[in-house]
Design a protein around this motif. Structure first.
Motif, PDB file in Angstrom:
ATOM      1  N   GLY A 158      17.047 -25.988 -33.348  1.00 23.35           N
ATOM      2  CA  GLY A 158      15.599 -25.932 -33.287  1.00 23.35           C
ATOM      3  C   GLY A 158      14.993 -26.380 -31.969  1.00 23.35           C
ATOM      4  N   TRP A 159      15.817 -26.568 -30.940  1.00 25.73           N
ATOM      5  CA  TRP A 159      15.250 -26.956 -29.631  1.00 25.73           C
ATOM      6  C   TRP A 159      14.746 -25.701 -28.916  1.00 25.73           C
ATOM      7  CZ3 TRP A 159      13.177 -30.781 -27.203  1.00 25.73           C
ATOM      8  CH2 TRP A 159      12.972 -30.701 -25.822  1.00 25.73           C
ATOM      9  N   LEU A 160      13.433 -25.561 -28.816  1.00 23.96           N
ATOM     10  CA  LEU A 160      12.814 -24.413 -28.145  1.00 23.96           C
ATOM     11  C   LEU A 160      11.808 -24.911 -27.108  1.00 23.96           C
ATOM     12  CD1 LEU A 160      12.153 -22.032 -31.200  1.00 23.96           C
ATOM     13  CD2 LEU A 160      14.121 -22.073 -29.643  1.00 23.96           C
ATOM     14  N   ASN A 161      12.236 -25.885 -26.299  1.00 21.18           N
ATOM     15  CA  ASN A 161      11.282 -26.532 -25.404  1.00 21.18           C
ATOM     16  C   ASN A 161      11.866 -26.814 -24.028  1.00 21.18           C
ATOM     17  OD1 ASN A 161       8.796 -27.522 -24.732  1.00 21.18           O
ATOM     18  ND2 ASN A 161       9.011 -29.456 -25.816  1.00 21.18           N
TER      19      ASN A 161
ATOM     20  N   TYR B  16      11.714 -29.832 -20.885  1.00 22.79           N
ATOM     21  CA  TYR B  16      12.896 -30.373 -20.208  1.00 22.79           C
ATOM     22  C   TYR B  16      14.139 -29.680 -20.740  1.00 22.79           C
ATOM     23  CZ  TYR B  16      13.824 -33.501 -24.256  1.00 22.79           C
ATOM     24  OH  TYR B  16      14.087 -34.020 -25.505  1.00 22.79           O
ATOM     25  N   GLY B  17      15.104 -29.514 -19.850  1.00 24.30           N
ATOM     26  CA  GLY B  17      16.347 -28.851 -20.210  1.00 24.30           C
ATOM     27  C   GLY B  17      17.392 -29.829 -20.708  1.00 24.30           C
TER      28      GLY B  17
ATOM     29  N   ARG C  45      12.223 -14.910   0.912  1.00 24.12           N
ATOM     30  CA  ARG C  45      11.093 -14.055   1.299  1.00 24.12           C
ATOM     31  C   ARG C  45       9.792 -14.850   1.364  1.00 24.12           C
ATOM     32  NH1 ARG C  45      10.624  -9.364  -2.615  1.00 24.12           N
ATOM     33  NH2 ARG C  45       9.148  -8.647  -1.025  1.00 24.12           N
ATOM     34  N   ALA C  46       9.745 -16.009   0.715  1.00 25.10           N
ATOM     35  CA  ALA C  46       8.564 -16.871   0.768  1.00 25.10           C
ATOM     36  C   ALA C  46       8.689 -17.802   1.968  1.00 25.10           C
ATOM     37  CB  ALA C  46       8.435 -17.661  -0.527  1.00 25.10           C
ATOM     38  N   ASP C  47       7.641 -18.579   2.202  1.00 26.83           N
ATOM     39  CA  ASP C  47       7.689 -19.581   3.263  1.00 26.83           C
ATOM     40  C   ASP C  47       8.175 -20.919   2.735  1.00 26.83           C
ATOM     41  OD1 ASP C  47       6.542 -18.045   5.551  1.00 26.83           O
ATOM     42  OD2 ASP C  47       4.826 -17.886   4.195  1.00 26.83           O
ATOM     43  N   VAL C  48       7.722 -21.272   1.540  1.00 30.68           N
ATOM     44  CA  VAL C  48       8.120 -22.530   0.902  1.00 30.68           C
ATOM     45  C   VAL C  48       8.318 -22.261  -0.592  1.00 30.68           C
ATOM     46  CG1 VAL C  48       7.441 -24.901   0.349  1.00 30.68           C
ATOM     47  CG2 VAL C  48       6.807 -23.918   2.564  1.00 30.68           C
ATOM     48  N   VAL C  49       9.407 -22.776  -1.139  1.00 28.75           N
ATOM     49  CA  VAL C  49       9.651 -22.713  -2.578  1.00 28.75           C
ATOM     50  C   VAL C  49      10.038 -24.122  -3.029  1.00 28.75           C
ATOM     51  CG1 VAL C  49      11.074 -21.775  -4.430  1.00 28.75           C
ATOM     52  CG2 VAL C  49      10.396 -20.306  -2.523  1.00 28.75           C
ATOM     53  N   ALA C  50       9.361 -24.618  -4.047  1.00 27.09           N
ATOM     54  CA  ALA C  50       9.667 -25.941  -4.586  1.00 27.09           C
ATOM     55  C   ALA C  50      10.047 -25.818  -6.052  1.00 27.09           C
ATOM     56  CB  ALA C  50       8.460 -26.869  -4.435  1.00 27.09           C
ATOM     57  N   VAL C  51      11.049 -26.605  -6.456  1.00 27.43           N
ATOM     58  CA  VAL C  51      11.558 -26.528  -7.836  1.00 27.43           C
ATOM     59  C   VAL C  51      11.862 -27.928  -8.353  1.00 27.43           C
ATOM     60  CG1 VAL C  51      13.435 -25.706  -9.317  1.00 27.43           C
ATOM     61  CG2 VAL C  51      12.570 -24.251  -7.468  1.00 27.43           C
ATOM     62  N   GLY C  52      11.220 -28.301  -9.444  1.00 28.91           N
ATOM     63  CA  GLY C  52      11.633 -29.489 -10.183  1.00 28.91           C
ATOM     64  C   GLY C  52      12.839 -29.135 -11.032  1.00 28.91           C
ATOM     65  N   ALA C  53      13.908 -29.939 -10.954  1.00 33.10           N
ATOM     66  CA  ALA C  53      15.198 -29.528 -11.512  1.00 33.10           C
ATOM     67  C   ALA C  53      15.416 -29.937 -12.955  1.00 33.10           C
ATOM     68  CB  ALA C  53      16.332 -30.090 -10.651  1.00 33.10           C
ATOM     69  N   TYR C  54      14.462 -30.628 -13.578  1.00 29.88           N
ATOM     70  CA  TYR C  54      14.732 -31.174 -14.907  1.00 29.88           C
ATOM     71  C   TYR C  54      14.411 -30.216 -16.046  1.00 29.88           C
ATOM     72  CZ  TYR C  54       9.686 -32.125 -15.315  1.00 29.88           C
ATOM     73  OH  TYR C  54       8.328 -32.009 -15.381  1.00 29.88           O
ATOM     74  N   LYS C  55      13.989 -29.012 -15.715  1.00 33.01           N
ATOM     75  CA  LYS C  55      13.710 -28.031 -16.758  1.00 33.01           C
ATOM     76  C   LYS C  55      14.864 -27.034 -16.847  1.00 33.01           C
ATOM     77  CE  LYS C  55       8.737 -28.697 -16.147  1.00 33.01           C
ATOM     78  NZ  LYS C  55       8.316 -29.210 -17.469  1.00 33.01           N
ATOM     79  N   TRP C  56      14.730 -25.878 -16.236  1.00 31.29           N
ATOM     80  CA  TRP C  56      15.719 -24.814 -16.392  1.00 31.29           C
ATOM     81  C   TRP C  56      17.018 -25.071 -15.622  1.00 31.29           C
ATOM     82  CZ3 TRP C  56      14.406 -21.363 -20.085  1.00 31.29           C
ATOM     83  CH2 TRP C  56      13.067 -21.361 -20.480  1.00 31.29           C
ATOM     84  N   LEU C  57      16.999 -26.015 -14.662  1.00 28.99           N
ATOM     85  CA  LEU C  57      18.224 -26.410 -13.972  1.00 28.99           C
ATOM     86  C   LEU C  57      18.938 -27.547 -14.695  1.00 28.99           C
ATOM     87  CD1 LEU C  57      17.064 -26.210 -10.239  1.00 28.99           C
ATOM     88  CD2 LEU C  57      18.262 -24.479 -11.612  1.00 28.99           C
ATOM     89  N   MET C  58      18.280 -28.116 -15.715  1.00 31.32           N
ATOM     90  CA  MET C  58      18.892 -29.030 -16.677  1.00 31.32           C
ATOM     91  C   MET C  58      19.419 -30.317 -16.065  1.00 31.32           C
ATOM     92  SD  MET C  58      20.826 -26.036 -18.869  1.00 31.32           S
ATOM     93  CE  MET C  58      21.735 -25.561 -17.407  1.00 31.32           C
ATOM     94  N   ALA C  59      18.772 -30.770 -14.996  1.00 27.07           N
ATOM     95  CA  ALA C  59      19.141 -32.021 -14.338  1.00 27.07           C
ATOM     96  C   ALA C  59      18.345 -33.176 -14.933  1.00 27.07           C
ATOM     97  CB  ALA C  59      18.854 -31.920 -12.844  1.00 27.07           C
ATOM     98  N   PRO C  60      18.786 -34.416 -14.725  1.00 25.92           N
ATOM     99  CA  PRO C  60      17.935 -35.549 -15.081  1.00 25.92           C
ATOM    100  C   PRO C  60      16.638 -35.490 -14.271  1.00 25.92           C
ATOM    101  CG  PRO C  60      20.194 -36.273 -14.660  1.00 25.92           C
ATOM    102  CD  PRO C  60      20.109 -34.844 -14.216  1.00 25.92           C
ATOM    103  N   ARG C  61      15.558 -35.946 -14.854  1.00 23.70           N
ATOM    104  CA  ARG C  61      14.285 -35.944 -14.144  1.00 23.70           C
ATOM    105  C   ARG C  61      14.366 -36.886 -12.939  1.00 23.70           C
ATOM    106  NH1 ARG C  61       8.871 -34.520 -14.900  1.00 23.70           N
ATOM    107  NH2 ARG C  61       7.381 -35.966 -13.975  1.00 23.70           N
ATOM    108  N   GLY C  62      13.942 -36.374 -11.794  1.00 21.51           N
ATOM    109  CA  GLY C  62      14.008 -37.158 -10.563  1.00 21.51           C
ATOM    110  C   GLY C  62      14.724 -36.426  -9.446  1.00 21.51           C
ATOM    111  N   ALA C  63      15.160 -35.200  -9.714  1.00 19.13           N
ATOM    112  CA  ALA C  63      15.765 -34.349  -8.686  1.00 19.13           C
ATOM    113  C   ALA C  63      14.891 -33.114  -8.507  1.00 19.13           C
ATOM    114  CB  ALA C  63      17.184 -33.937  -9.077  1.00 19.13           C
ATOM    115  N   ALA C  64      14.666 -32.739  -7.261  1.00 18.47           N
ATOM    116  CA  ALA C  64      13.897 -31.538  -6.951  1.00 18.47           C
ATOM    117  C   ALA C  64      14.450 -30.933  -5.670  1.00 18.47           C
ATOM    118  CB  ALA C  64      12.410 -31.863  -6.791  1.00 18.47           C
TER     119      ALA C  64
END
Length: 345
Positions: free
Chosen positions: A15-18, A22-23, A184-203
């Protein structure tokens, strides 16, 4: 490893659909983090081994978004990665942003209002047409947090290039399931704790060498040095020549968990993950009589939905008054059917 094999490496409660909140970590990430924590507790190792995970994570991110490792910086949050970009905007610059945009890609521009920086907001579906000669920077999410809408990446890039505007992308809700060419972009930023499934605090951030010299590394520190281990003490300033000059000193354990998770994503491949995620999202939508879509994040407006899902043990989110469900490679048809049964009650 194929997707079916990778799916055996998770232990979610049904039932985890969120994941858009966070991943969940795969076994290799969880085990690496537990081992590092045990070492920390007992003092049995030096920190350099933990820090090696930062380099592994940087390389995995570069592979996932198709850019050179030298163009990737590591940080903690999206807004922190974007801060030097905002500070580099000239007084009087105009930034164009969708009117419903997660604030980590909005506040870094709004805080410069006292310098005359103007933030103009328009509906996402009108963003391309709103880019004009007066636009200095276009900032948008690759996938919208509120409802999963996928931005018209190619069209936005083309319009921005036609008017010599910079393009800044928050890919937090897309990176990890949606293939795209970050270079193709100039800057791309990604918080890693969602779809990259890292602990929160990595980007992670991609900083194009085309425009990198316009930015000042405002958080310059030893880790951003040309040789970090020779940058512990004293002048002169000796920063890395590439995107590492924008690094902040990493939270080691976040990257210890990030590296195995991101390497697994790269091994399985984003096209296969996208197909799986979107198929489940569409099973959910069509099961409720809604049309299918192209996103792994969907929203539905069903009376009492939040309460019905909670009663059935299904964990989803509520955004803008609607239930938001999100599906990743560890999601199953059983998870979807649990939600459909609950919402049909």
């Amino acid at each position: 490893m194929d997707l079916a094999g990778a799916q055996q490496l998770w232990r979610p409660e049904p039932g985890w659909l969120n994941t858009a909140s966070y991943g969940l970590p795969p076994d290799p990430a969880w085990e690496a983090l537990q081992a590092a924590l045990a070492q920390w507790r007992a003092g049995t190792t030096s920190w350099e081994g933990w820090d090696a995970s930062t380099g592994r994570s940087r390389a995995a991110f570069a592979e996932l978004v198709g850019v050179p490792v030298a163009d990737v910086t590591v940080g903690a949050t999206v807004s922190q990665l974007l801060a030097p970009v905002g500070a580099a905007l000239p007084g009087g610059a105009t930034v164009l942003v969708p009117e419903v945009e997660f604030t980590s890609n909005l506040f870094p521009w709004l805080v410069h209002a006292e310098r005359g920086v103007r933030v103009r907001t328009v509906p996402l579906d009108g963003l391309v047409e709103a880019i004009d000669a007066g636009t200095d920077l276009v900032a948008f999410s690759l996938v919208q947090s509120a409802d999963g809408t996928i931005a018209r990446y190619d069209d936005i890039l083309a319009a921005a290039r036609a008017h010599d505007a910079l393009v800044v992308v928050d890919a937090t809700q897309g990176c990890g399931w949606l293939p795209f060419d970050a270079g193709r972009a100039d800057v791309v930023a990604v918080g890693a704790y969602k779809w990259l499934m890292a602990p929160r605090g990595a980007a992670f951030g991609y900083l194009s060498p085309r425009i990198r010299d316009r930015f000042t590394p405002l958080a310059a520190n030893w880790y951003a040095g040309s040789d970090p281990h020779a940058s512990y003490y004293g002048p002169p300033l000796r920063l890395a020549e590439d995107a590492r000059r924008f690094d902040i000193s990493p939270a080691w354990f976040c990257f210890v968990g990030a590296a195995p998770a991101m390497e697994l994503l790269a091994e399985v491949g984003l096209p296969a993950i996208r197909e799986h995620n979107v198929r489940l999202a569409n099973r959910f939508l069509t099961g409720l009589g809604r049309p299918a879509g192209e996103s792994a994040i969907v929203t539905v407006d069903v009376p009492g939905a939040a309460e019905k899902l909670a009663a059935a043990g299904v964990r989803a989110a509520v955004r803008a008054g609607r239930v938001r469900a999100s599906f990743h490679l560890y999601s199953t048809e059983h998870d979807v059917d649990l939600a459909l049964t609950a919402l049909s009650a």
